[in-house]
Design an enzyme around this catalytic site. Sequence first.
Site, PDB file in Angstrom:
ATOM      1  N   SER A  70       0.846  -1.188   0.000  1.00 51.13           N
ATOM      2  CA  SER A  70       0.000   0.000   0.000  1.00 51.13           C
ATOM      3  C   SER A  70       0.891   1.251   0.000  1.00 51.13           C
ATOM      4  O   SER A  70       1.664   1.439  -0.930  1.00 51.13           O
ATOM      5  CB  SER A  70      -0.959  -0.036   1.195  1.00 51.13           C
ATOM      6  OG  SER A  70      -2.015   0.869   1.019  1.00 51.13           O
ATOM      7  N   ASP A  87      -9.637  -3.758  -5.781  1.00 50.22           N
ATOM      8  CA  ASP A  87      -9.140  -2.898  -4.706  1.00 50.22           C
ATOM      9  C   ASP A  87      -9.676  -1.484  -4.905  1.00 50.22           C
ATOM     10  O   ASP A  87      -9.506  -0.887  -5.963  1.00 50.22           O
ATOM     11  CB  ASP A  87      -7.607  -2.894  -4.725  1.00 50.22           C
ATOM     12  CG  ASP A  87      -7.006  -2.251  -3.482  1.00 50.22           C
ATOM     13  OD1 ASP A  87      -7.737  -1.539  -2.757  1.00 50.22           O
ATOM     14  OD2 ASP A  87      -5.809  -2.459  -3.249  1.00 50.22           O
ATOM     15  N   HIS A 123      -8.378  -4.962  -1.324  1.00 50.31           N
ATOM     16  CA  HIS A 123      -7.127  -4.390  -0.852  1.00 50.31           C
ATOM     17  C   HIS A 123      -6.321  -5.394  -0.032  1.00 50.31           C
ATOM     18  O   HIS A 123      -5.098  -5.348  -0.016  1.00 50.31           O
ATOM     19  CB  HIS A 123      -7.420  -3.140  -0.007  1.00 50.31           C
ATOM     20  CG  HIS A 123      -6.220  -2.312   0.284  1.00 50.31           C
ATOM     21  ND1 HIS A 123      -5.476  -1.687  -0.698  1.00 50.31           N
ATOM     22  CD2 HIS A 123      -5.618  -1.978   1.448  1.00 50.31           C
ATOM     23  CE1 HIS A 123      -4.482  -1.012  -0.150  1.00 50.31           C
ATOM     24  NE2 HIS A 123      -4.542  -1.173   1.151  1.00 50.31           N
TER      25      HIS A 123
END
Length: 742
Positions: free
Chosen positions: A585, A671, A706
């Site tokens: 991320s 995501d 995600h």
Amino acid sequence: MTQNSGQPLPQPPVAKKVRTVRTHHGDSFEDNYEWLRAKESADVVEHLKAENDYQEAVTAHQEPLREALFQEIKGRTLETDLSVPNRKDGWWYYSRSVEGKEYGIHCRVRAQDSGDRVADWTPPAVEAGVEIAGEEILLDGNVEAEGQPFFAVGGAATTIDGNLFAFAVDNAGDERFTLRIRDLRTGELLPDVIENVFYGIAFSPDGTRVFYTVVDDAWRPHQVKAHVLGTPVSDDEVIYQEDDVAMWLGFDLSADRRHLVLGIGCSEFSETRLLRFDAPGAGLQTVISRDERILYEAEPFLLDTGAGTDAGTPQERILLTHNKDAINSMVSLLDPAELAKPLAEQHWATVVAHSDDIRVNGAGVTSTHLILSVRQDTIERVQVMPLAGLGTPAQGPIVEPVFEEVLYTAGVAGSDYEAPVIRMGYTSYFTPSRVYDFVLPTADQPAGVLLLRKESPVLGGYEPSDYVATREWAVAVDGTRIPLSVLRHASVAQDSTAAGLVYGYGSYELSMDPGFGIPRLSLLDRGVVFVIAHIRGGGELGRHWYDDGKKLQKKNTFTDFLAATDWLAGSGWVDPARIAAMGGSAGGLLMGAIANLAPEKYAAIVAAVPFVDALTTILDPELPLSALEWEEWGNPITDADVYAYMKSYTPYENVRAVAYPKIAAVTSFNDTRVLYVEPAKWVQRLRELTTGNEPIVMKIEMDGGHGGASGRYVQWRERAWDYAFVADSLGATELLPGAGLK
């Protein structure tokens, strides 16, 4: 990296170029791959599938290692297990896992009250695989997930009387949930179905309404709504709507469930609004306006002040955890009557004073005690103090449960307002997760009592003494000392021959706290020295540690990580040519940045759901969460200096003609936090410009979000894929003598 057959690698997919020019502040950037953002395009989907085909071909020789890692993870995990029951109102709630099944099963049994408060809050003895008399199944994730490509629960709540159970399910991985309500007396679902809700569910105390959050088109939670059971969803009341695109909205119930507490804010300032359930007509009350630019949390509760005519009658008070004249935050007590005055004239009684060395993360209450979460010397700790005398010179002492290890994480895992105990979670790098109940201090037990309820079992002959965790320090380019957690197998010799992996994040004031991980053992057992770099931008050393790694100080995050890598290279543990890096991320942005800054330092880089096209994303406030990112990175739309600074480090814009190491970008098609298009564009640009011959691959989960795909076995295989890529790239595929499953 070559295939076992010795045949040359297949050619990677080459995306067509469609020239797009992005111009801001007089600066133009040519982007040939922006067309990959068209998620519904058949050409895009075909390209992504080709990326997966290429990745599978390039890494096919790693499959035996992946399978070995998966079996090691599986072999160390007690697959049929259950959580320690947690009491809420008249029930004990817990979850079961069953061997061969992907998802947890949420259950409960009725609690008994004997009059002995500690005994009544002692969880019942439950055994894995053994059904308890009176057990009720609230939600079986395996049943709910049947026939679905993805399954995740985004929240659950039960009414105080225990009759109704609300739960929210995501079947796509896009973190948009469907809320349903089950009548636990009959097992039947109510007709009420609410689509596209966000995380978090709560019932009103009387059980007639359920509260939930809704996101806007940019995937920002902006409404808190109330649904009256049995009425059309179209009639649901908007309790509050937040229109500022840079502010996040959430809610919770106060600890005593007398208020709905709305939290509105960003990482720099906030606003709390309260709704009293016993006076709903009074509307929302603002505690401190966001205009004061104070970052705070507020907890309303009743306190026996023991003073004057009010002695013995609890009075309304508000507990504030805030940063007013306190960069590391402090705790104050406020009489709600003070809110009618201008801020400068309000009297706030100090409960926990500000400290330059201790970061106050939050504070809450039970009916008898204040519960504090603080961070000191990078370690998160729990402290308690009695409510009696709070905010006065007669205030009671702070008591902290004592643990033996130096590097650990302890946090409140749940507490009930009326309980004489708080539930705590504990872990360290080599101590599996533990569950404690901490009996709150009394006159007879002034230090409290720490009761171990469970330590998660680890199978396969696991011995903590086989591994070593130490705290080391790297020195950044500006002289700042950077804490490192260095993990290794005890048999690794300090002879500069081992492989090493550096992991980092460094954003949003999130700390990489000590925690046990079964998958990581498989790398350590292969001689990999694992370094967790606690770099600036995280929160390990207080608020300034975060401030020094955000906005126009963001590059400190990247150079700190390089300093951690240099420490490892010179530590005597590893061969400097055998170092890999990993992050996800915002840590994936970190991976992209260090790949551009110093590709020669790494043999391989794994970037999970990487935020590598950050400038493009943040320049478009219509994209999911973009406006909320301004507080972290700055606003490049309005500020030319922020634009120029970001463009000087964002990975996609700074790919250059150098020899990049092996790179794996791991992402998910659905995501909503970091769109798949970012790594898709990034790998194209890397392949286009690299002067080296190492493969650059993208692994995309077409049914994940995600956090990747759902299901524990699937997730174990994903972690095995990541670690196999690292181990193979570093030549660390064989177990150390005596290591591995026993």
